[in-house]
Design a protein around this motif. Structure first.
Motif, PDB file in Angstrom:
ATOM      1  N   VAL A 163       0.872  -1.175   0.000  1.00  9.52           N
ATOM      2  CA  VAL A 163       0.000   0.000   0.000  1.00  9.52           C
ATOM      3  C   VAL A 163       0.904   1.218   0.000  1.00  9.52           C
ATOM      4  O   VAL A 163       1.840   1.301   0.795  1.00  9.52           O
ATOM      5  CB  VAL A 163      -0.930   0.009   1.232  1.00  9.52           C
ATOM      6  N   GLU A 164       0.638   2.119  -0.919  1.00 10.84           N
ATOM      7  CA  GLU A 164       1.512   3.272  -1.064  1.00 10.84           C
ATOM      8  C   GLU A 164       0.766   4.540  -0.661  1.00 10.84           C
ATOM      9  O   GLU A 164      -0.423   4.681  -0.945  1.00 10.84           O
ATOM     10  CB  GLU A 164       1.913   3.381  -2.535  1.00 10.84           C
ATOM     11  N   VAL A 165       1.455   5.440  -0.010  1.00 12.07           N
ATOM     12  CA  VAL A 165       0.847   6.727   0.328  1.00 12.07           C
ATOM     13  C   VAL A 165       1.697   7.832  -0.290  1.00 12.07           C
ATOM     14  O   VAL A 165       2.895   7.911  -0.034  1.00 12.07           O
ATOM     15  CB  VAL A 165       0.777   6.934   1.861  1.00 12.07           C
ATOM     16  N   LEU A 166       1.050   8.656  -1.104  1.00 11.94           N
ATOM     17  CA  LEU A 166       1.751   9.817  -1.652  1.00 11.94           C
ATOM     18  C   LEU A 166       1.338  11.034  -0.837  1.00 11.94           C
ATOM     19  O   LEU A 166       0.159  11.370  -0.763  1.00 11.94           O
ATOM     20  CB  LEU A 166       1.368  10.037  -3.122  1.00 11.94           C
ATOM     21  N   LEU A 167       2.313  11.644  -0.198  1.00 14.92           N
ATOM     22  CA  LEU A 167       2.030  12.862   0.579  1.00 14.92           C
ATOM     23  C   LEU A 167       2.318  14.067  -0.307  1.00 14.92           C
ATOM     24  O   LEU A 167       3.392  14.157  -0.901  1.00 14.92           O
ATOM     25  CB  LEU A 167       2.930  12.948   1.813  1.00 14.92           C
ATOM     26  N   TYR A 168       1.363  14.972  -0.388  1.00 16.64           N
ATOM     27  CA  TYR A 168       1.546  16.183  -1.197  1.00 16.64           C
ATOM     28  C   TYR A 168       1.635  17.397  -0.286  1.00 16.64           C
ATOM     29  O   TYR A 168       0.820  17.555   0.629  1.00 16.64           O
ATOM     30  CB  TYR A 168       0.370  16.383  -2.147  1.00 16.64           C
ATOM     31  N   TYR A 169       2.600  18.242  -0.572  1.00 14.46           N
ATOM     32  CA  TYR A 169       2.742  19.514   0.139  1.00 14.46           C
ATOM     33  C   TYR A 169       2.800  20.619  -0.910  1.00 14.46           C
ATOM     34  O   TYR A 169       3.602  20.538  -1.838  1.00 14.46           O
ATOM     35  CB  TYR A 169       4.046  19.566   0.951  1.00 14.46           C
ATOM     36  N   GLY A 170       1.954  21.625  -0.763  1.00 14.21           N
ATOM     37  CA  GLY A 170       2.009  22.787  -1.662  1.00 14.21           C
ATOM     38  C   GLY A 170       2.540  23.965  -0.871  1.00 14.21           C
ATOM     39  O   GLY A 170       2.005  24.291   0.188  1.00 14.21           O
ATOM     40  N   VAL A 171       3.600  24.570  -1.375  1.00 22.87           N
ATOM     41  CA  VAL A 171       4.202  25.673  -0.608  1.00 22.87           C
ATOM     42  C   VAL A 171       3.928  27.000  -1.314  1.00 22.87           C
ATOM     43  O   VAL A 171       4.406  27.242  -2.416  1.00 22.87           O
ATOM     44  CB  VAL A 171       5.729  25.450  -0.459  1.00 22.87           C
ATOM     45  N   PHE A 172       3.122  27.841  -0.676  1.00 22.42           N
ATOM     46  CA  PHE A 172       2.831  29.183  -1.187  1.00 22.42           C
ATOM     47  C   PHE A 172       3.651  30.163  -0.361  1.00 22.42           C
ATOM     48  O   PHE A 172       3.232  30.595   0.718  1.00 22.42           O
ATOM     49  CB  PHE A 172       1.338  29.494  -1.060  1.00 22.42           C
ATOM     50  N   PHE A 207     -16.984   5.274   7.404  1.00 22.41           N
ATOM     51  CA  PHE A 207     -16.033   5.423   6.298  1.00 22.41           C
ATOM     52  C   PHE A 207     -15.377   4.076   6.060  1.00 22.41           C
ATOM     53  O   PHE A 207     -14.746   3.511   6.969  1.00 22.41           O
ATOM     54  CB  PHE A 207     -14.973   6.474   6.644  1.00 22.41           C
ATOM     55  N   ASP A 208     -15.537   3.527   4.897  1.00 14.85           N
ATOM     56  CA  ASP A 208     -14.953   2.230   4.557  1.00 14.85           C
ATOM     57  C   ASP A 208     -14.777   2.215   3.049  1.00 14.85           C
ATOM     58  O   ASP A 208     -15.728   1.979   2.308  1.00 14.85           O
ATOM     59  CB  ASP A 208     -15.904   1.109   5.027  1.00 14.85           C
ATOM     60  N   PHE A 209     -13.583   2.512   2.617  1.00  9.62           N
ATOM     61  CA  PHE A 209     -13.335   2.621   1.186  1.00  9.62           C
ATOM     62  C   PHE A 209     -12.635   1.381   0.673  1.00  9.62           C
ATOM     63  O   PHE A 209     -11.549   1.036   1.124  1.00  9.62           O
ATOM     64  CB  PHE A 209     -12.482   3.864   0.903  1.00  9.62           C
ATOM     65  N   LEU A 210     -13.277   0.725  -0.256  1.00 13.92           N
ATOM     66  CA  LEU A 210     -12.705  -0.488  -0.836  1.00 13.92           C
ATOM     67  C   LEU A 210     -11.733  -0.100  -1.944  1.00 13.92           C
ATOM     68  O   LEU A 210     -12.099   0.626  -2.874  1.00 13.92           O
ATOM     69  CB  LEU A 210     -13.840  -1.346  -1.405  1.00 13.92           C
ATOM     70  N   LEU A 211     -10.495  -0.582  -1.824  1.00 12.92           N
ATOM     71  CA  LEU A 211      -9.528  -0.339  -2.889  1.00 12.92           C
ATOM     72  C   LEU A 211      -9.161  -1.660  -3.528  1.00 12.92           C
ATOM     73  O   LEU A 211      -8.467  -2.491  -2.926  1.00 12.92           O
ATOM     74  CB  LEU A 211      -8.260   0.335  -2.351  1.00 12.92           C
ATOM     75  N   GLU A 212      -9.636  -1.861  -4.734  1.00 11.39           N
ATOM     76  CA  GLU A 212      -9.225  -3.037  -5.512  1.00 11.39           C
ATOM     77  C   GLU A 212      -7.780  -2.790  -5.960  1.00 11.39           C
ATOM     78  O   GLU A 212      -7.317  -1.643  -5.952  1.00 11.39           O
ATOM     79  CB  GLU A 212     -10.128  -3.180  -6.742  1.00 11.39           C
ATOM     80  N   PRO A 213      -7.067  -3.856  -6.377  1.00 13.03           N
ATOM     81  CA  PRO A 213      -5.693  -3.638  -6.838  1.00 13.03           C
ATOM     82  C   PRO A 213      -5.633  -2.524  -7.889  1.00 13.03           C
ATOM     83  O   PRO A 213      -6.454  -2.491  -8.810  1.00 13.03           O
ATOM     84  CB  PRO A 213      -5.313  -5.001  -7.443  1.00 13.03           C
ATOM     85  N   GLY A 214      -4.717  -1.585  -7.695  1.00  8.82           N
ATOM     86  CA  GLY A 214      -4.545  -0.483  -8.646  1.00  8.82           C
ATOM     87  C   GLY A 214      -5.415   0.719  -8.336  1.00  8.82           C
ATOM     88  O   GLY A 214      -5.177   1.804  -8.869  1.00  8.82           O
ATOM     89  N   GLU A 215      -6.420   0.559  -7.467  1.00  6.47           N
ATOM     90  CA  GLU A 215      -7.298   1.699  -7.170  1.00  6.47           C
ATOM     91  C   GLU A 215      -6.674   2.616  -6.117  1.00  6.47           C
ATOM     92  O   GLU A 215      -5.831   2.188  -5.324  1.00  6.47           O
ATOM     93  CB  GLU A 215      -8.666   1.222  -6.669  1.00  6.47           C
ATOM     94  N   SER A 216      -7.145   3.858  -6.109  1.00  8.71           N
ATOM     95  CA  SER A 216      -6.582   4.799  -5.141  1.00  8.71           C
ATOM     96  C   SER A 216      -7.671   5.649  -4.500  1.00  8.71           C
ATOM     97  O   SER A 216      -8.795   5.722  -5.006  1.00  8.71           O
ATOM     98  CB  SER A 216      -5.564   5.711  -5.831  1.00  8.71           C
ATOM     99  N   PHE A 217      -7.320   6.260  -3.401  1.00 10.93           N
ATOM    100  CA  PHE A 217      -8.221   7.165  -2.695  1.00 10.93           C
ATOM    101  C   PHE A 217      -7.465   8.460  -2.415  1.00 10.93           C
ATOM    102  O   PHE A 217      -6.330   8.423  -1.935  1.00 10.93           O
ATOM    103  CB  PHE A 217      -8.666   6.543  -1.362  1.00 10.93           C
ATOM    104  N   THR A 218      -8.089   9.590  -2.700  1.00 11.08           N
ATOM    105  CA  THR A 218      -7.427  10.867  -2.429  1.00 11.08           C
ATOM    106  C   THR A 218      -8.056  11.546  -1.225  1.00 11.08           C
ATOM    107  O   THR A 218      -9.266  11.776  -1.201  1.00 11.08           O
ATOM    108  CB  THR A 218      -7.521  11.794  -3.660  1.00 11.08           C
ATOM    109  N   ALA A 219      -7.253  11.841  -0.243  1.00 14.43           N
ATOM    110  CA  ALA A 219      -7.725  12.563   0.948  1.00 14.43           C
ATOM    111  C   ALA A 219      -7.661  14.064   0.645  1.00 14.43           C
ATOM    112  O   ALA A 219      -6.645  14.550   0.162  1.00 14.43           O
ATOM    113  CB  ALA A 219      -6.854  12.229   2.149  1.00 14.43           C
ATOM    114  N   PRO A 220      -8.761  14.785   0.924  1.00 12.01           N
ATOM    115  CA  PRO A 220      -8.853  16.202   0.544  1.00 12.01           C
ATOM    116  C   PRO A 220      -7.770  17.082   1.174  1.00 12.01           C
ATOM    117  O   PRO A 220      -7.073  16.673   2.102  1.00 12.01           O
ATOM    118  CB  PRO A 220     -10.223  16.613   1.066  1.00 12.01           C
ATOM    119  N   GLU A 221      -7.724  18.295   0.672  1.00 15.53           N
ATOM    120  CA  GLU A 221      -6.646  19.197   1.067  1.00 15.53           C
ATOM    121  C   GLU A 221      -6.908  19.917   2.398  1.00 15.53           C
ATOM    122  O   GLU A 221      -8.035  20.243   2.738  1.00 15.53           O
ATOM    123  CB  GLU A 221      -6.483  20.245  -0.036  1.00 15.53           C
TER     124      GLU A 221
END
Ligand code: GLA
Length: 727
Positions: A141-150, A277-291
């Motif tokens: 399971v991979e988590v991509l963390l995004y940071y936007g710097v203004f 809250f229960d999000f099913l992720l099939e292989p290859g699927e992703s979920f984006t957590a809001p900003e």
């Protein structure tokens, strides 16, 4: 460069703050968020001691090293950090342990975007993105963390994406957007609670051991708790001291919590509420957590608010009306409620035109069978009994008078007594065979369904295309219950709350693109969905159904902590006020409503000539101050009236040449003590002329000596002071 990477330390720099993290032995630690410390490696503050019952990760030969007491960027569940966590995944074997390790990072030009979700966009600002990849080595399971710097806005955004890279499906039971750890606990938690018709009341309480937080399980961000919270040092004031803000760019269920741990460190988390809250992720699927928009200020809460105001105004709000002048409107809700027809509306329009008002908004009741709030929602067909000759005849009539025309919709709702519901009972959120819960005698349409959205979209488009409609008030008058969608299988029912919001955003994106010249005002029984997520689509939102100017002082005060005045829908209404029965002068009502988008919500045909003259003056005044109010810097000069005998606030133009001070004195007193108001944001050396007086005073005098308020002879008198820098 706003993002600096040296050895294993990544430093994010804005004008007045530094945010830092460090990779060590495969873990991603947080090291610092506060005033500028350059790129000093802040991990010199770490200390490890062997704490009982705080376990040590395998492969690290140090009993002092435990995730339980370290500051972390994105803690997973089940590996020895017992504090509030960001991510919990349930795997096919029932296990729930996620072991996140740092993989790599990338620095990207510009600001990342989130597909299908509102988020800050770059616009004219400088922005950079940091993208960090974390991975669970066992489960893929991979988590991509995004940071936007203004850099110039002093804002750092966070969001993340969870991807199932494995070969089996997994269930996400929690995927928060961010975690912010602090070494200390000596801070206050500040939140904005409320209820229908009294939203966003500020409450400040010291942190204590354990968890303190707010959230919504109502489907929308809610009147009850706003998705914006702050932490502040105990001695932080409007003008001094440290504080941190966390603003969720999301309109559904949320949770914001602060936990003080055994080691006296603090963890602030924010994300979608994990109830149901229960999000099913099939292989290859992703979920984006809001900003989440983070900001830090070392110059008090006033500065923090101004950071958010600028960012929301410039980098969240979009479309033509982000900058275009918005019309001063008159809305017929409190004037007529459901009892109106074309003639009545034209009569209102004529009188409104006479005093300089620019737009007539026809509120609830123009469609289907809708003589009260028990029926008709979903039937978006014009009621020709009320509007003989149809909408076009009315709108043309209003346009001929010289006013623009706006209309009310409640697209997400359905009445059981409606043709739509009789035809499609499965389109509402409910569990088949169960008794259900009504709110305002209506149900919520299942906006997670494309077919439902498409139907409403087409109906709404037909209406908007049928006449010259230049404004839409988008309402939503109940919260969700019985959340179950006929379109989803059992294992995906935990996704409905979020899919609904994604559906809503999808609809809003399409409708605002299709009608770019229409001004959209959000509303949910007033300010029940007053959040940065909605502001991405609706540049203004009806702030509260409470139009009493004195109650509005408190509501608009709380609202101002995160949200700019340009987003605050605010009108002058009749007295005695319909919500409270209170009477205050037209002047006071005008001064309060002008700190918003400004308009009227009363039957102008019943007003005395004297009052109509006051309206005429107010309209002129608002036009004169428009830019100063909508674009100026906002300063709170008092509390919300809890302790102080007046509520005061001030607008200062960006070049500091002009300012407008607004004061409402709450109580008149016999033999009154003198009252001073201390101004802010002026140029100390400059001389300012106080309009309407002989006074020319320096900024320093007005800010330090203050301004002596006149003695008032009635409760709730308003004073407005206009200052212009002398040439
Ligand atoms: C909500 C809104 C009001 C009005 C009514 C109409 O309560 O907040 O301003 O539009 O709905 O039913």
């Amino acid at each position: 460069m706003a993002i600096i990477c040296k050895d294993n330390v990544i430093t994010l720099k804005t004008k007045n703050s530094v945010y830092q993290m460090k990779e060590d032995r495969g873990f991603l630690f947080h090291t610092y968020y506060g005033p500028n410390v350059g790129d000093t490696d802040m991990s010199y503050l770490w200390r490890t001691i062997d704490r009982g019952f705080s376990g040590n990760p395998e492969g690290i030969d140090d009993r002092g090293f435990s995730l339980d007491t370290q500051l972390l960027e994105y803690p997973g569940y089940g590996t020895g950090d017992y504090r509030d966590y960001c991510l919990r995944v349930v795997y096919p074997d029932g296990s729930q342990v996620t072991n996140l390790k740092y993989v790599d990072h990338e620095i990207l030009e510009g600001k990342y975007a989130l597909e299908g979700l509102p988020a800050m966009y770059q616009g004219d600002e400088k922005a950079e993105t940091l993208k960090i990849t974390l991975r669970d080595i066992h489960r893929h399971v991979e988590v991509l963390l995004y940071y936007g710097v203004f850099e110039n806005l002093d804002i750092i955004t966070r969001a993340c994406k969870v991807i199932n890279q494995g070969e089996e499906s997994v269930h996400l039971r929690r995927a928060y957007s961010m975690c912010l750890d602090f070494h200390q606990k000596d801070m206050d938690f500040i939140q904005f609670y409320g209820r229908h018709a009294m939203e966003r009341v500020m409450e400040r309480s010291p942190l204590h051991h354990g968890i303190q937080g707010v959230g919504s399980r109502r489907g929308y961000s809610s009147h009850q708790y706003n998705p914006f919270v702050m932490l502040a040092k105990h001695d932080t004031t409007e003008d001094s001291g440290w504080c941190w803000g966390s603003c969720f760019v999301y309109s559904g269920n949320f949770q914001a919590e602060a936990e003080v741990s055994q080691a006296n460190n603090t963890r602030l988390t924010m994300g979608i509420h994990d109830t149901q809250f229960d999000f099913l992720l099939e292989p290859g699927e992703s979920f984006t957590a809001p900003e989440v928009m983070l900001s830090f200020s070392s110059e008090g809460m006033g500065k923090l608010s101004r950071n958010y105001h600028k960012a929301i105004r410039r980098n969240i709000c979009r479309g033509k009306f982000k900058n275009a002048r918005r019309p001063i409107l008159i809305n017929n809700w409190e004037a007529t409620y459901f009892g109106f027809d074309t003639d009545k509306l034209l009569e209102i329009a004529r009188e409104a035109k006479n005093v300089g008002i620019e737009m007539l908004v026809m509120d609830d009741g123009w469609f289907g069978k809708r003589d009260d709030d028990n029926s008709g929602l979903g039937d978006w067909v014009v009621n020709e009994k009320k509007l003989p000759g149809g909408l076009k005849r009315l709108v043309d009539g209003v346009n001929e008078i010289g006013l623009k025309f706006g209309i009310w919709f409640e697209p997400e709702m359905v009445s059981e007594d409606s043709d739509l519901y009789r035809e499609h009972p499965d389109w509402a959120l409910k569990v088949p065979g169960h008794s259900l819960t009504r709110g305002r005698n209506q149900l919520v349409l299942d906006f997670s369904r494309e077919d439902v959205r498409q139907y409403i979209f087409d109906k709404m488009s037909e209406i908007l295309e049928s006449a010259n409609i230049e404004y839409v008030k988008w309402d939503a008058n109940r919260h969700m219950t019985d959340v179950w969608s006929a379109m989803l299988p059992a294992e995906r029912q935990g996704e409905v709350f979020h899919r609904y919001i994604l559906g809503l955003y999808d609809f809003l994106e399409k409708i605002t693109q299709k009608f770019p010249d229409v001004l959209f005002e959000g509303c949910s029984g007033g300010g029940g969905r007053f959040d940065a997520g909605m502001m991405y689509y609706h540049p203004q939102i009806w702030c509260s159904d409470d139009t009493d100017a004195i109650e509005r002082l408190r509501i608009q005060y709380g609202t101002s902590f995160a949200y700019p005045v340009s987003t605050v829908g605010s009108h002058v209404s009749v007295c005695p006020n319909h919500q409270t029965g209170r009477s205050v002068s037209m002047k006071t009502r005008g001064v309060v409503a002008m700190s918003g988008t400004f308009g009227y919500e009363l039957d102008i045909t019943k007003m005395s000539e004297e009052d109509k003259n006051v309206v005429r003056e107010q309209v002129e005044e608002f036009k004169k101050y428009y830019d100063l109010i909508q674009q100026g810097d906002y300063y709170r000069l008092s509390d919300d009236g809890t302790k102080s005998n007046y509520v005061a606030w001030q607008f200062v133009s960006e070049d500091q040449k002009e300012s407008l001070v607004n004061v409402v004195v709450l109580r008149t007193k016999a033999n009154p003590p003198f009252q001073f108001v201390y101004l802010r944001g002026l140029k100390a050396e400059s001389l300012y002329h106080v309009e309407g007086t002989e006074l020319n005073l320096t900024g320093a005098a007005l800010m330090n000596g203050g301004y002596l308020l006149p003695v008032v002879s009635d409760d709730y008198e308003a004073v407005q002071i206009h200052l212009v820098e002398c040439e």
